[in-house]
Design a protein around this motif. Sequence first.
Motif, PDB file in Angstrom:
ATOM      1  N   LEU A   4      16.087   4.614  -8.258  1.00 12.60           N
ATOM      2  CA  LEU A   4      17.388   4.774  -7.603  1.00 12.60           C
ATOM      3  C   LEU A   4      17.309   5.952  -6.645  1.00 12.60           C
ATOM      4  O   LEU A   4      17.038   7.089  -7.059  1.00 12.60           O
ATOM      5  CB  LEU A   4      18.495   5.027  -8.635  1.00 12.60           C
ATOM      6  CG  LEU A   4      19.210   3.782  -9.182  1.00 12.60           C
ATOM      7  CD1 LEU A   4      18.236   2.931  -9.970  1.00 12.60           C
ATOM      8  CD2 LEU A   4      20.386   4.184 -10.058  1.00 12.60           C
ATOM      9  N   ARG A   5      17.520   5.662  -5.384  1.00 13.37           N
ATOM     10  CA  ARG A   5      17.443   6.687  -4.338  1.00 13.37           C
ATOM     11  C   ARG A   5      18.681   6.586  -3.472  1.00 13.37           C
ATOM     12  O   ARG A   5      19.051   5.509  -3.030  1.00 13.37           O
ATOM     13  CB  ARG A   5      16.191   6.484  -3.490  1.00 13.37           C
ATOM     14  CG  ARG A   5      16.008   7.511  -2.384  1.00 13.37           C
ATOM     15  CD  ARG A   5      14.777   7.192  -1.541  1.00 13.37           C
ATOM     16  NE  ARG A   5      14.911   5.903  -0.865  1.00 13.37           N
ATOM     17  CZ  ARG A   5      15.551   5.738   0.290  1.00 13.37           C
ATOM     18  NH1 ARG A   5      16.134   6.763   0.881  1.00 13.37           N
ATOM     19  NH2 ARG A   5      15.616   4.548   0.848  1.00 13.37           N
ATOM     20  N   ASP A   6      19.323   7.707  -3.217  1.00 14.08           N
ATOM     21  CA  ASP A   6      20.530   7.745  -2.404  1.00 14.08           C
ATOM     22  C   ASP A   6      20.148   7.885  -0.934  1.00 14.08           C
ATOM     23  O   ASP A   6      19.587   8.912  -0.541  1.00 14.08           O
ATOM     24  CB  ASP A   6      21.392   8.924  -2.836  1.00 14.08           C
ATOM     25  CG  ASP A   6      22.618   9.104  -1.958  1.00 14.08           C
ATOM     26  OD1 ASP A   6      22.935   8.178  -1.193  1.00 14.08           O
ATOM     27  OD2 ASP A   6      23.249  10.177  -2.033  1.00 14.08           O
ATOM     28  N   GLN A  14      15.921  11.781  -7.417  1.00 12.25           N
ATOM     29  CA  GLN A  14      15.777  10.335  -7.507  1.00 12.25           C
ATOM     30  C   GLN A  14      15.616   9.996  -8.981  1.00 12.25           C
ATOM     31  O   GLN A  14      14.993  10.750  -9.731  1.00 12.25           O
ATOM     32  CB  GLN A  14      14.565   9.850  -6.707  1.00 12.25           C
ATOM     33  CG  GLN A  14      14.668  10.155  -5.222  1.00 12.25           C
ATOM     34  CD  GLN A  14      13.487   9.625  -4.432  1.00 12.25           C
ATOM     35  OE1 GLN A  14      12.806   8.713  -4.867  1.00 12.25           O
ATOM     36  NE2 GLN A  14      13.247  10.193  -3.261  1.00 12.25           N
ATOM     37  N   LEU A  15      16.191   8.882  -9.404  1.00 14.98           N
ATOM     38  CA  LEU A  15      16.163   8.504 -10.813  1.00 14.98           C
ATOM     39  C   LEU A  15      15.297   7.280 -11.029  1.00 14.98           C
ATOM     40  O   LEU A  15      15.347   6.328 -10.248  1.00 14.98           O
ATOM     41  CB  LEU A  15      17.583   8.223 -11.327  1.00 14.98           C
ATOM     42  CG  LEU A  15      18.601   9.370 -11.198  1.00 14.98           C
ATOM     43  CD1 LEU A  15      19.925   8.950 -11.819  1.00 14.98           C
ATOM     44  CD2 LEU A  15      18.083  10.643 -11.833  1.00 14.98           C
ATOM     45  N   ILE A  16      14.503   7.304 -12.089  1.00 13.88           N
ATOM     46  CA  ILE A  16      13.669   6.163 -12.462  1.00 13.88           C
ATOM     47  C   ILE A  16      14.192   5.604 -13.781  1.00 13.88           C
ATOM     48  O   ILE A  16      14.266   6.316 -14.788  1.00 13.88           O
ATOM     49  CB  ILE A  16      12.188   6.580 -12.600  1.00 13.88           C
ATOM     50  CG1 ILE A  16      11.656   7.051 -11.247  1.00 13.88           C
ATOM     51  CG2 ILE A  16      11.360   5.419 -13.115  1.00 13.88           C
ATOM     52  CD1 ILE A  16      10.235   7.560 -11.282  1.00 13.88           C
ATOM     53  N   PHE A  17      14.593   4.337 -13.764  1.00 16.45           N
ATOM     54  CA  PHE A  17      15.183   3.670 -14.919  1.00 16.45           C
ATOM     55  C   PHE A  17      14.196   2.671 -15.516  1.00 16.45           C
ATOM     56  O   PHE A  17      13.658   1.837 -14.778  1.00 16.45           O
ATOM     57  CB  PHE A  17      16.442   2.901 -14.517  1.00 16.45           C
ATOM     58  CG  PHE A  17      17.702   3.713 -14.509  1.00 16.45           C
ATOM     59  CD1 PHE A  17      18.762   3.367 -15.331  1.00 16.45           C
ATOM     60  CD2 PHE A  17      17.832   4.812 -13.676  1.00 16.45           C
ATOM     61  CE1 PHE A  17      19.929   4.106 -15.324  1.00 16.45           C
ATOM     62  CE2 PHE A  17      18.997   5.547 -13.657  1.00 16.45           C
ATOM     63  CZ  PHE A  17      20.053   5.200 -14.492  1.00 16.45           C
ATOM     64  N   PRO A  18      13.959   2.707 -16.818  1.00 20.60           N
ATOM     65  CA  PRO A  18      13.260   1.584 -17.454  1.00 20.60           C
ATOM     66  C   PRO A  18      14.049   0.299 -17.243  1.00 20.60           C
ATOM     67  O   PRO A  18      15.279   0.325 -17.105  1.00 20.60           O
ATOM     68  CB  PRO A  18      13.217   1.975 -18.931  1.00 20.60           C
ATOM     69  CG  PRO A  18      13.486   3.443 -18.963  1.00 20.60           C
ATOM     70  CD  PRO A  18      14.356   3.738 -17.778  1.00 20.60           C
ATOM     71  N   VAL A  19      13.349  -0.825 -17.211  1.00 19.79           N
ATOM     72  CA  VAL A  19      14.008  -2.098 -16.902  1.00 19.79           C
ATOM     73  C   VAL A  19      15.157  -2.385 -17.868  1.00 19.79           C
ATOM     74  O   VAL A  19      16.238  -2.824 -17.456  1.00 19.79           O
ATOM     75  CB  VAL A  19      12.977  -3.254 -16.927  1.00 19.79           C
ATOM     76  CG1 VAL A  19      13.682  -4.596 -16.785  1.00 19.79           C
ATOM     77  CG2 VAL A  19      11.971  -3.077 -15.789  1.00 19.79           C
ATOM     78  N   ASP A  62      25.752  10.904 -12.400  1.00 16.02           N
ATOM     79  CA  ASP A  62      26.745  11.788 -11.802  1.00 16.02           C
ATOM     80  C   ASP A  62      26.088  13.020 -11.203  1.00 16.02           C
ATOM     81  O   ASP A  62      26.440  13.456 -10.097  1.00 16.02           O
ATOM     82  CB  ASP A  62      27.775  12.193 -12.856  1.00 16.02           C
ATOM     83  CG  ASP A  62      29.036  12.786 -12.234  1.00 16.02           C
ATOM     84  OD1 ASP A  62      29.340  12.458 -11.064  1.00 16.02           O
ATOM     85  OD2 ASP A  62      29.704  13.585 -12.916  1.00 16.02           O
ATOM     86  N   ASP A  63      25.101  13.567 -11.910  1.00 21.77           N
ATOM     87  CA  ASP A  63      24.409  14.750 -11.402  1.00 21.77           C
ATOM     88  C   ASP A  63      23.699  14.463 -10.082  1.00 21.77           C
ATOM     89  O   ASP A  63      23.538  15.359  -9.243  1.00 21.77           O
ATOM     90  CB  ASP A  63      23.381  15.247 -12.435  1.00 21.77           C
ATOM     91  CG  ASP A  63      24.033  15.904 -13.642  1.00 21.77           C
ATOM     92  OD1 ASP A  63      25.242  16.204 -13.584  1.00 21.77           O
ATOM     93  OD2 ASP A  63      23.332  16.097 -14.651  1.00 21.77           O
ATOM     94  N   ALA A  64      23.258  13.215  -9.907  1.00 26.49           N
ATOM     95  CA  ALA A  64      22.574  12.828  -8.667  1.00 26.49           C
ATOM     96  C   ALA A  64      23.535  12.274  -7.619  1.00 26.49           C
ATOM     97  O   ALA A  64      23.098  11.752  -6.588  1.00 26.49           O
ATOM     98  CB  ALA A  64      21.497  11.789  -8.979  1.00 26.49           C
ATOM     99  N   TYR A  65      24.844  12.364  -7.850  1.00 30.75           N
ATOM    100  CA  TYR A  65      25.877  11.870  -6.937  1.00 30.75           C
ATOM    101  C   TYR A  65      25.731  10.375  -6.680  1.00 30.75           C
ATOM    102  O   TYR A  65      25.983   9.888  -5.572  1.00 30.75           O
ATOM    103  CB  TYR A  65      25.852  12.640  -5.611  1.00 30.75           C
ATOM    104  CG  TYR A  65      26.049  14.119  -5.785  1.00 30.75           C
ATOM    105  CD1 TYR A  65      27.312  14.648  -6.066  1.00 30.75           C
ATOM    106  CD2 TYR A  65      24.984  15.007  -5.685  1.00 30.75           C
ATOM    107  CE1 TYR A  65      27.495  16.019  -6.240  1.00 30.75           C
ATOM    108  CE2 TYR A  65      25.148  16.373  -5.853  1.00 30.75           C
ATOM    109  CZ  TYR A  65      26.405  16.863  -6.132  1.00 30.75           C
ATOM    110  OH  TYR A  65      26.584  18.218  -6.312  1.00 30.75           O
ATOM    111  N   LEU A  66      25.356   9.621  -7.704  1.00 33.01           N
ATOM    112  CA  LEU A  66      25.160   8.182  -7.552  1.00 33.01           C
ATOM    113  C   LEU A  66      26.317   7.373  -8.130  1.00 33.01           C
ATOM    114  O   LEU A  66      26.240   6.148  -8.167  1.00 33.01           O
ATOM    115  CB  LEU A  66      23.840   7.760  -8.198  1.00 33.01           C
ATOM    116  CG  LEU A  66      22.590   8.240  -7.447  1.00 33.01           C
ATOM    117  CD1 LEU A  66      21.330   7.972  -8.259  1.00 33.01           C
ATOM    118  CD2 LEU A  66      22.489   7.564  -6.092  1.00 33.01           C
ATOM    119  N   LEU A  67      27.371   8.028  -8.542  1.00 27.00           N
ATOM    120  CA  LEU A  67      28.578   7.323  -8.961  1.00 27.00           C
ATOM    121  C   LEU A  67      29.622   7.426  -7.849  1.00 27.00           C
ATOM    122  O   LEU A  67      29.691   8.427  -7.134  1.00 27.00           O
ATOM    123  CB  LEU A  67      29.144   7.921 -10.255  1.00 27.00           C
ATOM    124  CG  LEU A  67      28.276   7.800 -11.504  1.00 27.00           C
ATOM    125  CD1 LEU A  67      28.969   8.468 -12.689  1.00 27.00           C
ATOM    126  CD2 LEU A  67      27.972   6.346 -11.823  1.00 27.00           C
TER     127      LEU A  67
END
Length: 386
Positions: A4-6, A14-19, A62-67
Amino acid sequence: MWLLRDPLQLSDRQLIFPVALAQILPLLDGSRDLAALHGAFGELVAEQVPAELITTTLQELDDAYLLDNERARQQQNEHLAAYRAQPFRLPSLAGLGYPSAPDELNSLFARYEAEAGPATERRWRGRALISPHIDYQRGGHVYASVWRHSHAALAGADLVLILGTDHSGGPGSVTLTEVPYATPYGVLPTDPELVARLAAAIGPEQTFALELNHRHEHSVELSAVWLHYVYQQLGQAPPPVVPVLTGSFQYFVGNGFHPGRDRTLNRFVDALQAETAGRRVFVVASVDLAHVGPSFGDPFVMDGARRERLRQSDARLLDAVSTGDHARFYQEIATAGDRHRICGFAATYLMLRYLDGAAGAVVAYDHCPADEQDNSLVSICGLLLD
């Protein structure tokens, strides 16, 4: 894993999510409170999920401003204010995608010009050109092939419009900015009064809603740098340059609603024609063409037969552009459902609408590799319009 990249880069995270955990993302549509979200996600993965996993995931987003919330909107407003307070937009790729020192940049462009061969139309005085916006490393010879024809036309221009693809734009969006673009050669002046009049025609809120996209968007920048290089070669100060970012037309293709009936786009084209009447305007569409192969989600590799079919398809598109036929250009892409992902769809269409009947010729066309195996490609072109 999901990355996930804004694109607005409101934070450097940037956040990496397991599937498995990434399956929570479509549930975050604003219709559930925390308890309902916990229950829905547990049902989806058919497991007992600790409540802490949900709260921790939401906190990371939220910390990454992705909401989509007040905190992210406040951060966006602060970034936008800082962008507008700058005397000019800094080149985002200088020192990364191309040299930041003018002498080194001159040498690089001169090498591309030598690779492209001698120009045959130094005295061409047309109204517009199509240039790629792919990186110079892959497309430099095509940039050189088209920009080397532009000297006489640019020498006589008193305004330059650069229409570029907004890779983070909204459906059919048109986004302006009053902040002038800088290049390694200095600052390209803009025309804030013209920008303000265009914004008034389509609505300031709509015009500047995505203005922050200008900060990192490369499509206008890469053509602006080459434009400034030409004026350096001419020994002439550049005229005002108005950059315009155009959003995706996939919205129109998907629902059958034609951009020719879109109120915002029509107002923009009408206002642009009216406000620039009588001026010596030169237009640049900074665009790429097809994006095909496994790198772009296709289940096939671009073998020789597919490359030849793509050349034929692109040739039909470019023939429509060369005859100034915006309706045929749109229809060629829409009929095929934009299966080739034409990156310059919107910018080229709007350029043709604005020019209203220009005709010209293709001077360069190429396929650029998009993966290490050369199974995927981006097609690009250089085209002159009178």
